[in-house]
Scaffold this motif. Structure first.
Motif, short mmCIF file in Angstrom:
data_model
loop_
_atom_site.label_atom_id
_atom_site.label_comp_id
_atom_site.label_asym_id
_atom_site.label_seq_id
_atom_site.Cartn_x
_atom_site.Cartn_y
_atom_site.Cartn_z
N ARG A 137 0.86 -0.99 0.00
CA ARG A 137 0.18 -0.06 -0.02
C ARG A 137 0.95 1.37 -0.07
O ARG A 137 0.51 2.30 -0.72
CB ARG A 137 -1.06 0.11 1.29
N LEU A 138 2.15 1.09 0.70
CA LEU A 138 3.01 2.39 0.68
C LEU A 138 4.01 2.58 -0.29
O LEU A 138 4.87 3.45 -0.53
CB LEU A 138 3.62 2.40 2.04
N TYR B 29 -1.20 8.06 4.56
CA TYR B 29 -1.85 6.71 4.85
C TYR B 29 -1.09 5.89 5.97
O TYR B 29 0.19 5.93 5.57
CB TYR B 29 -2.25 6.04 3.69
N SER C 127 -0.39 2.26 7.06
CA SER C 127 -0.91 0.97 6.80
C SER C 127 -0.85 0.08 7.92
O SER C 127 -1.55 -1.01 7.90
CB SER C 127 -0.02 0.42 5.53
N ALA D 136 3.94 4.69 7.89
CA ALA D 136 2.81 5.53 6.79
C ALA D 136 3.78 6.13 5.83
O ALA D 136 5.07 6.22 5.87
CB ALA D 136 2.61 6.66 7.76
N ARG D 137 2.73 6.68 5.00
CA ARG D 137 3.68 7.49 3.77
C ARG D 137 3.02 8.71 3.46
O ARG D 137 1.49 8.71 3.72
CB ARG D 137 3.59 6.25 2.49
N VAL E 97 8.36 7.60 2.85
CA VAL E 97 7.87 6.82 3.78
C VAL E 97 8.21 7.36 5.24
O VAL E 97 9.46 7.69 5.17
CB VAL E 97 8.34 5.29 3.68
N SER F 222 -5.06 0.65 11.01
CA SER F 222 -4.75 1.49 9.73
C SER F 222 -5.82 2.71 9.81
O SER F 222 -6.85 2.57 10.33
CB SER F 222 -4.66 0.69 8.56
#
Length: 970
Positions: free
Chosen positions: A39-40, A346, A348, A384-385, A443, A456
């Motif tokens: 996802r990242l 976001y 994750s 996260a990113r 990231v 998340s």
């Protein structure tokens, strides 16, 4: 077994590239780490073993990369084993590599054609409406995704630290042969040969030709001749302690190797020193990442439709909120780092770090005060990113859950909270480096969100922002155990530790059963062992007692294949149950759904949930090649899949039944699809609640005592949502409720019938959530329910009970009627099945099959890996038998065999758990039943009933004495 991130810089200081590399474990039990990392990320490095080839992990990794719209690159690892262990010739090694690459390309081609994975994944993987031509060069169906000529394939040996792309050899031989590097590059893979010619003047010329031009000769492909042969020669020379070859390589490529390494007595260390400096692996991989993968700006433009699906708005929606939310989405799409752009991040997963390992000083050397360090020894960081804007330490952001909708305003207060960020860190493997800010595309690890995020979430500087779509995992946690502390005084510490583990592991599921047991669900045995170790050593720090695995089952009735037609031809009798006050009678009939239809319902549970909540919107993408592009609505997609599932089930038995019966059966099932009131359990399960047929019921029932009742008939809500029936058609189906007999009933009775609809639905949901065999969910059943309500002739004072006592009686009557109908129609237990991929040497094949036979495995196929003595066996293994399977397999084969398990499907056990000889033939074969062998279904059913504290019928000897013997021992 956790993902580890590191920030790398590649290139010259003037043009340096920042690469955030996330290393994830490859075992299928830790697939959640792969999902969190995907996802990242913008691209994926897929690692394939050159010896073992393509396995189920390769399928899973490619599917996850495609689902998240990542640009994949390929690394073929362990080339050294082809030389040292398998002793392959360069030509044989080339054929193996060529076949592996073809297998990987075929998998990815199937993914791109949307024929490999479920429709739900396709729906969420649509391209953005503003990027219809994006990645056109990557999604061409007429060419392979992975091509060494493109530079997105690295041949490597990670153990010795070397790897290369064919560009490196093309540049090398271009100088040596005086040829074009681009021409050599095109010929260095595939059936391409170098033909050498000499003209009249003695000048040598080179020409690259295809396979046809070299027919009848013993020439080898250019990849074999110019790439593999030199590598093989170097390996054989160094391992054979030929110092001349080593000296020649060092001088030709001007390698700087310390003399002490060359004089090492271990030839493997000498080989490692030479190869890692001649063809450094890090340079090859980093060059591939920089050249063949997109930067964050391009990648986010392609992924925004997957991350933040476009939404349709109603006229009454607040335009200011919608405009601001759409602006945030556009900033994510363009990876905007402007000062005025909203910050969108976001998270994750959350991961735990001991407070003592956190950096004591900040960016400018100031001492960091870690809040909460005295409360717990573990600090939860957000993995996260940043997708938009610039994230700064100390700023406040809004934490948005996946259910948050900015348009609904105050109704979403429980799904949003404002939080101040403490510190930001760059991740350097196991280390952390404090930073003051992080811009979009990077990231980051965030401290300060441990009490606000469970697993998340989406972070935003504005409330008016759409949350990111939820992540999809490759498997679901099937292995469940009940845990408790060895000393009951430590129960509070255990509960606290479980909550910390649930936050730290994105894939763990924690529940408390109705019996008060603390249930932990994991992906597999290895994952469970890791969770247990973390609880005992980090989070709870108490000694644990773990129960035997709690295997999940499902319940259904017989009727597969031709039995599906038999059930329709001879419909089962209705089962009646009456409420204790006599005012409601429920008649229930049960049918078995086609297996293909049940599978579609299981795969589409998330989409069904969206349909029920009314969240679906038009999709502008071709989702399945079998469905026309004109109808790309997600609802129409599911409707078409359900119809196709029925057709495929009937086609499978078409040779055993004539066409007239098949057509009649198809018409009957399509009629059922127009009468779906609800699904169960939890309104998204694979069971139907069907309305009674309007033609076979007049809506009125007359009892023997002269009372007259009216039918409590709902609407086909789910059929209407799917488009099987329209609103006018649904009204027409309800027309018989207005018949003369029903119209004569008092208005109060009609009002009560409307009020009891929810009670009927609740009874159906309770019944499908806990079946009659062992309180397990029902699977693949359709219930036709006819509830009738009668007028109350008692005092009016009792009529106030209709919303409490009476409604509860109706719920119980519906539930008991559904359960009794299942028991009446040959119930069957359904067990989960793993797909097992097993590798074993030839000499251990017999022992392997012995273990598989003991575990009730169904062998699908076996094949020998070309050029080796290793067999690959594919089988279906019951989940109930998988406990200890890997350990037993390693024990029996002395560690030579290994297996990987992935949840595949659900399969009904053909045995009747209540089998008793009744017919003349059965009595002649089995007698009174005392000589019948062990009943597997009954054994599994009783094991679940004992665990849940339910009644188990079994013979127990209360009083017994040893038989006397007349013999005297002398």
């Amino acid at each position: 077994m956790k993902s580890a991130a590191v920030l790398l810089r590649y290139g010259t200081p003037a043009a340096a590239h920042r690469v955030n590399l996330i290393d994830s474990p490859g075992h299928i039990d830790f697939c959640s780490e792969v999902s969190s990392a995907a996802r990242l990320s913008d691209s994926a490095l897929v690692l394939v073993d050159a010896v073992e080839g393509v396995h189920i992990q390769t399928h899973a990794a490619l599917r996850q990369a495609f689902l998240e719209r990542l640009r994949p690159c390929l690394v073929l690892n362990k080339l050294d084993r082809l030389v040292t262990e398998l002793h392959l010739t360069p030509a044989e090694a080339y054929l193996r590599l060529y076949r592996i690459l073809a297998d990987v390309n075929s998998i990815y081609s199937a993914l791109r054609s949307h024929s490999y994975f479920s429709v739900l994944a396709s729906l969420e993987d649509q391209p953005s409406s503003s990027n219809t031509d994006e990645d056109a060069d990557d999604d061409e169906d007429d060419e392979d995704a992975f091509q060494p000529q493109k530079g997105n394939v690295v041949f490597a040996c990670a153990l010795d630290g070397w790897g290369f792309r064919i560009q490196q050899f093309a540049d090398l031989y271009a100088t040596k042969l005086g040829a074009s590097a681009s021409a050599l590059l095109r010929g260095f893979w595939g059936p391409r040969y170098l033909e050498k010619k000499t003209d009249k003047n003695g000048k040598k010329t080179f020409m690259i030709v295809g396979k046809k031009a070299m027919e009848g000769t013993d020439r080898e492909p250019m990849f074999v001749e110019f790439v593999l042969k030199p590598l093989w020669k170097l390996y054989e020379g160094v391992l054979g302690q030929d110092s001349e070859i080593v000296r020649k390589v060092i001088s030709n490529f001007k390698l700087n190797i310390p003399q002490r390494e060359l004089q090492n007595k271990d030839p493997k260390l000498v080989l490692q020193s030479v190869m890692s400096r001649w063809l450094p692996l890090a340079d090859a991989v980093m060059a591939m990442v920089v050249e063949c993968t997109p930067d964050p700006v391009v990648a986010q433009g392609a992924r925004v439709a997957r991350l933040m699906p476009k939404r349709e708005f109603l006229p009454e929606d607040c335009p200011e909120i919608v405009l601001e939310a759409e602006r945030a989405r556009r900033c994510v799409e363009t990876c905007d780092v402007g000062a005025d752009s909203p910050v969108v991040v976001y998270v994750s997963k959350m991961f735990a770090v001991p407070y003592k390992t956190l950096p004591p000083k900040g960016v400018n050397g100031e001492l960091l005060t870690h809040q909460g360090a005295n409360e717990s020894e573990e600090c939860f960081m957000a993995f996260a990113r940043v997708f938009s804007g610039v994230l700064r330490a100390g700023h406040k952001v809004f934490v948005l859950s996946a259910l948050y909708d900015p348009v609904k305003g105050d109704a979403m207060e429980n799904h949003v909270q404002e939080v101040e960020l403490h510190y930001l860190y760059e991740m350097l493997g196991q280390g952390l480096r404090p930073v003051a800010s992080v811009s979009a595309g990077n990231v980051v690890a965030i401290q300060g969100l441990g009490q606000h995020i469970l697993k998340s979430a989406t972070l935003s500087s504005t409330k008016n922002c759409w949350p990111f779509s939820s992540m999809m995992f490759q498997v679901s946690p099937m292995l469940k155990v009940a845990i408790e502390p060895s000393n009951l005084k430590d129960m509070a510490a255990l509960v606290k530790g479980i909550k910390l583990l649930n936050r730290a592991d994105p894939f763990v599921e924690y529940t408390v059963s109705h019996r008060g047991e603390h249930i932990l669900a994991a992906a597999g045995e290895i994952h469970l062992e890791r969770c247990k170790k973390d609880l005992e050593e980090r989070f709870a720090k108490v000694k644990l007692v773990v129960s035997d695995p709690l295997v999940s089952f499902k319940e259904t009735i017989e009727g597969e294949g031709v039995g599906l037609l038999e059930g329709l031809k001879a419909p089962h009798a209705f089962i009646e149950r009456t409420a204790p006050n006599g005012r409601c009678t429920v008649r229930v009939q049960v049918l078995r759904l086609p297996n293909a239809l049940t599978k579609v319902l299981q795969e589409s549970d998330q989409l069904i949930g969206q349909i029920i909540e009314g969240k679906t919107a038009k999709k502008n993408v071709m989702l399945n090649p079998q469905i026309s592009q004109d109808d790309c609505d997600s609802v129409a997609m599911l409707r078409q899949r359900m119809v196709s599932a029925i057709d495929s089930e009937l086609e499978a038995i078409s040779e055993q039944v004539d066409k007239e019966k098949l057509e009649k059966c198809r018409k009957t099932w399509l009629g059922y699809l127009q009468r779906i009131w609800s699904l169960g359990p939890w309104q998204v399960g694979p069971n139907f609640l069907l309305l009674p047929d309007a033609e076979s019921s007049d809506g009125v029932i007359n009892m023997e005592d002269g009372r007259q009742g009216i039918l409590v008939r709902g609407r086909a809500h789910f059929s209407e949502r799917l488009g099987f029936v329209s609103g006018p058609d649904a009204d027409a189906n309800n027309a018989f409720d207005n018949s003369k007999s029903a119209a004569d009933a008092p208005d109060s009775l009609h009002l009560e019938s409307v009020a009891l609809m929810n009670s009927i639905l609740s009874g159906f949901q309770f019944a499908t959530n806990a079946g009659p065999l062992c309180d397990e969910p029902m699977w693949g059943l359709a219930f036709i329910i006819e509830p009738y309500i009668f007028a109350d002739n008692s005092d009016a004072a009792h009529q106030s009970d209709q919303y409490n006592i009476f409604s509860g009686q109706v719920i119980t009557a519906v539930k008991e009627a559904c359960r009794a109908a299942v028991l009446q129609n040959n119930p069957r237990l359904v067990e989960g099945m793993y797909f097992c991929e097993l590798t074993t040497p030839t000499e251990q094949l017999g022992s392997t099959y012995a273990v598989l036979g003991k575990k009730r495995a169904k062998i699908l196929k076996e094949e020998m890996q070309e050029g080796t003595s290793v067999f690959t066996v594919h089988a279906y293994l019951p989940v109930a038998e998988s406990i200890g399977f890997s350990n037993e397999l390693r024990t029996v084969t002395s560690g030579a065999a290994s297996a990987l398990l992935v949840l595949s499907h659900w399969d009904a056990i053909p045995e009747d758990p209540f089998f008793i000889p009744k017919s003349q033939e059965e009595i002649e074969e089995f007698g009174d039943g005392a000589s019948i062998g062990p009943n597997l279904a009954k054994k599994l059913m009783n094991s679940v009933r004992r665990r849940k504290g339910l009644h188990v019928e079994e013979k127990v000897v209360e009083h017994g004495s040893k038989q006397r013997t007349l013999a005297k021992k002398v």
